[in-house]
Design a protein around this motif. Structure first.
Motif, PDB file in Angstrom:
ATOM      1  N   ASP A 129       0.820  -1.206   0.000  1.00 44.44           N
ATOM      2  CA  ASP A 129       0.000   0.000   0.000  1.00 44.44           C
ATOM      3  C   ASP A 129       0.859   1.262   0.000  1.00 44.44           C
ATOM      4  N   ILE A 130       1.819   1.370   0.931  1.00 45.11           N
ATOM      5  CA  ILE A 130       2.629   2.588   0.996  1.00 45.11           C
ATOM      6  C   ILE A 130       3.597   2.699  -0.178  1.00 45.11           C
ATOM      7  N   SER A 131       3.870   1.573  -0.831  1.00 42.39           N
ATOM      8  CA  SER A 131       4.728   1.582  -2.014  1.00 42.39           C
ATOM      9  C   SER A 131       3.930   1.796  -3.295  1.00 42.39           C
ATOM     10  N   CYS A 132       2.601   1.786  -3.173  1.00 44.79           N
ATOM     11  CA  CYS A 132       1.706   1.969  -4.322  1.00 44.79           C
ATOM     12  C   CYS A 132       1.946   0.913  -5.398  1.00 44.79           C
ATOM     13  N   ILE A 133       2.048  -0.351  -4.974  1.00 43.26           N
ATOM     14  CA  ILE A 133       2.249  -1.435  -5.932  1.00 43.26           C
ATOM     15  C   ILE A 133       1.268  -2.574  -5.664  1.00 43.26           C
ATOM     16  N   ASN A 134       0.881  -3.275  -6.724  1.00 45.05           N
ATOM     17  CA  ASN A 134       0.003  -4.441  -6.620  1.00 45.05           C
ATOM     18  C   ASN A 134       0.733  -5.735  -6.942  1.00 45.05           C
ATOM     19  N   ASP A 135       1.887  -5.621  -7.567  1.00 47.52           N
ATOM     20  CA  ASP A 135       2.694  -6.782  -7.937  1.00 47.52           C
ATOM     21  C   ASP A 135       4.074  -6.609  -7.310  1.00 47.52           C
ATOM     22  N   ALA A 136       4.506  -7.638  -6.588  1.00 47.78           N
ATOM     23  CA  ALA A 136       5.786  -7.504  -5.876  1.00 47.78           C
ATOM     24  C   ALA A 136       6.402  -8.863  -5.596  1.00 47.78           C
ATOM     25  N   VAL A 137       7.685  -8.840  -5.380  1.00 48.08           N
ATOM     26  CA  VAL A 137       8.407  -9.967  -4.810  1.00 48.08           C
ATOM     27  C   VAL A 137       8.830  -9.490  -3.432  1.00 48.08           C
ATOM     28  N   VAL A 138       8.352 -10.176  -2.403  1.00 50.56           N
ATOM     29  CA  VAL A 138       8.597  -9.757  -1.022  1.00 50.56           C
ATOM     30  C   VAL A 138       9.632 -10.690  -0.400  1.00 50.56           C
ATOM     31  N   TYR A 139      10.740 -10.114   0.029  1.00 47.84           N
ATOM     32  CA  TYR A 139      11.795 -10.874   0.701  1.00 47.84           C
ATOM     33  C   TYR A 139      11.601 -10.729   2.195  1.00 47.84           C
ATOM     34  N   ILE A 140      11.551 -11.865   2.890  1.00 47.79           N
ATOM     35  CA  ILE A 140      11.415 -11.857   4.342  1.00 47.79           C
ATOM     36  C   ILE A 140      12.671 -12.478   4.928  1.00 47.79           C
ATOM     37  N   GLN A 141      13.311 -11.735   5.811  1.00 47.50           N
ATOM     38  CA  GLN A 141      14.489 -12.234   6.497  1.00 47.50           C
ATOM     39  C   GLN A 141      14.265 -12.067   7.996  1.00 47.50           C
ATOM     40  N   ILE A 142      14.369 -13.162   8.718  1.00 48.43           N
ATOM     41  CA  ILE A 142      14.237 -13.155  10.175  1.00 48.43           C
ATOM     42  C   ILE A 142      15.585 -13.570  10.741  1.00 48.43           C
ATOM     43  N   GLY A 143      16.195 -12.703  11.517  1.00 50.68           N
ATOM     44  CA  GLY A 143      17.502 -13.006  12.096  1.00 50.68           C
ATOM     45  C   GLY A 143      17.454 -12.998  13.607  1.00 50.68           C
ATOM     46  N   ARG A 144      18.425 -13.639  14.177  1.00 51.37           N
ATOM     47  CA  ARG A 144      18.559 -13.613  15.626  1.00 51.37           C
ATOM     48  C   ARG A 144      19.047 -12.217  16.008  1.00 51.37           C
ATOM     49  N   ARG A 145      18.592 -11.734  17.137  1.00 50.01           N
ATOM     50  CA  ARG A 145      18.993 -10.381  17.527  1.00 50.01           C
ATOM     51  C   ARG A 145      20.496 -10.281  17.732  1.00 50.01           C
ATOM     52  N   GLY A 146      20.978  -9.066  17.721  1.00 49.45           N
ATOM     53  CA  GLY A 146      22.407  -8.821  17.884  1.00 49.45           C
ATOM     54  C   GLY A 146      22.852  -8.907  19.337  1.00 49.45           C
ATOM     55  N   GLY A 147      24.091  -8.737  19.524  1.00 50.70           N
ATOM     56  CA  GLY A 147      24.699  -8.762  20.840  1.00 50.70           C
ATOM     57  C   GLY A 147      26.199  -8.737  20.676  1.00 50.70           C
ATOM     58  N   LYS A 148      26.902  -9.162  21.704  1.00 51.71           N
ATOM     59  CA  LYS A 148      28.347  -9.251  21.597  1.00 51.71           C
ATOM     60  C   LYS A 148      28.700 -10.255  20.521  1.00 51.71           C
ATOM     61  N   ARG A 149      29.778  -9.985  19.819  1.00 56.57           N
ATOM     62  CA  ARG A 149      30.186 -10.914  18.767  1.00 56.57           C
ATOM     63  C   ARG A 149      30.804 -12.139  19.406  1.00 56.57           C
ATOM     64  N   ARG A 150      30.108 -13.254  19.247  1.00 60.10           N
ATOM     65  CA  ARG A 150      30.580 -14.537  19.754  1.00 60.10           C
ATOM     66  C   ARG A 150      29.885 -15.637  18.980  1.00 60.10           C
ATOM     67  N   HIS A 151      30.432 -16.812  18.985  1.00 56.26           N
ATOM     68  CA  HIS A 151      29.886 -17.907  18.191  1.00 56.26           C
ATOM     69  C   HIS A 151      28.732 -18.630  18.874  1.00 56.26           C
ATOM     70  N   GLU A 152      28.713 -18.651  20.184  1.00 58.47           N
ATOM     71  CA  GLU A 152      27.674 -19.382  20.896  1.00 58.47           C
ATOM     72  C   GLU A 152      26.350 -18.644  20.841  1.00 58.47           C
ATOM     73  N   ILE A 153      25.267 -19.411  20.886  1.00 55.73           N
ATOM     74  CA  ILE A 153      23.934 -18.836  20.969  1.00 55.73           C
ATOM     75  C   ILE A 153      23.639 -18.625  22.450  1.00 55.73           C
ATOM     76  N   GLU A 154      23.059 -17.475  22.787  1.00 52.76           N
ATOM     77  CA  GLU A 154      22.753 -17.185  24.177  1.00 52.76           C
ATOM     78  C   GLU A 154      21.772 -18.218  24.732  1.00 52.76           C
ATOM     79  N   GLU A 155      21.917 -18.500  26.022  1.00 58.11           N
ATOM     80  CA  GLU A 155      21.112 -19.517  26.715  1.00 58.11           C
ATOM     81  C   GLU A 155      19.616 -19.294  26.566  1.00 58.11           C
ATOM     82  N   GLU A 156      19.164 -18.031  26.542  1.00 49.95           N
ATOM     83  CA  GLU A 156      17.732 -17.742  26.553  1.00 49.95           C
ATOM     84  C   GLU A 156      16.989 -18.243  25.320  1.00 49.95           C
ATOM     85  N   TYR A 157      17.701 -18.638  24.278  1.00 49.15           N
ATOM     86  CA  TYR A 157      17.042 -19.134  23.080  1.00 49.15           C
ATOM     87  C   TYR A 157      16.782 -20.607  23.256  1.00 49.15           C
TER      88      TYR A 157
END
Length: 108
Positions: A80-108
């Motif tokens: 709607d805000i782009s005023c288009i009816n035809d589109a290719v929509v890319y969806i990217q879901i990433g893990r949130r940021g934090g300190k740069r480290r290889h391990e995944i935080e425990e809360e996940y």
């Protein structure tokens, strides 16, 4: 290409969007990705794409706080805000940021 994106809960112009440098998707490719087709204002095979995206996020322990209705409303709002009816929509879901480290935080 549309000039609008939905990033971290906000609709923004593409040129104003910024991803934090600590985002794990940037460093490690730690995220999920899908592509949807919108033709004549209709999203094709939304349920299949949404189910796959949500399932992949769950398997990778990436928080995914969207239901189908919310995701669909975001897609339609972008069209709607782009005023288009035809589109290719890319969806990217990433893990949130934090300190740069290889391990995944425990809360996940």
């Amino acid at each position: 290409m549309s000039d609008f994106v939905y990033l971290n809960g906000e609709f923004k112009r593409f040129s104003e969007a910024a991803i934090p440098l600590g985002d794990r998707a940037i460093y490690f490719g730690d995220g999920c990705y899908d592509v949807l087709l919108v033709r004549h204002g209709r999203v094709y095979q939304f349920e299949e794409h949404f189910t796959r995206l949500a399932g992949n996020c769950k398997r990778l322990m990436i928080p995914f706080n969207y239901d189908g209705r919310r995701m669909m409303s975001i897609i339609y709002r972008l069209c709607d805000i782009s005023c288009i009816n035809d589109a290719v929509v890319y969806i990217q879901i990433g893990r949130r940021g934090g300190k740069r480290r290889h391990e995944i935080e425990e809360e996940y």
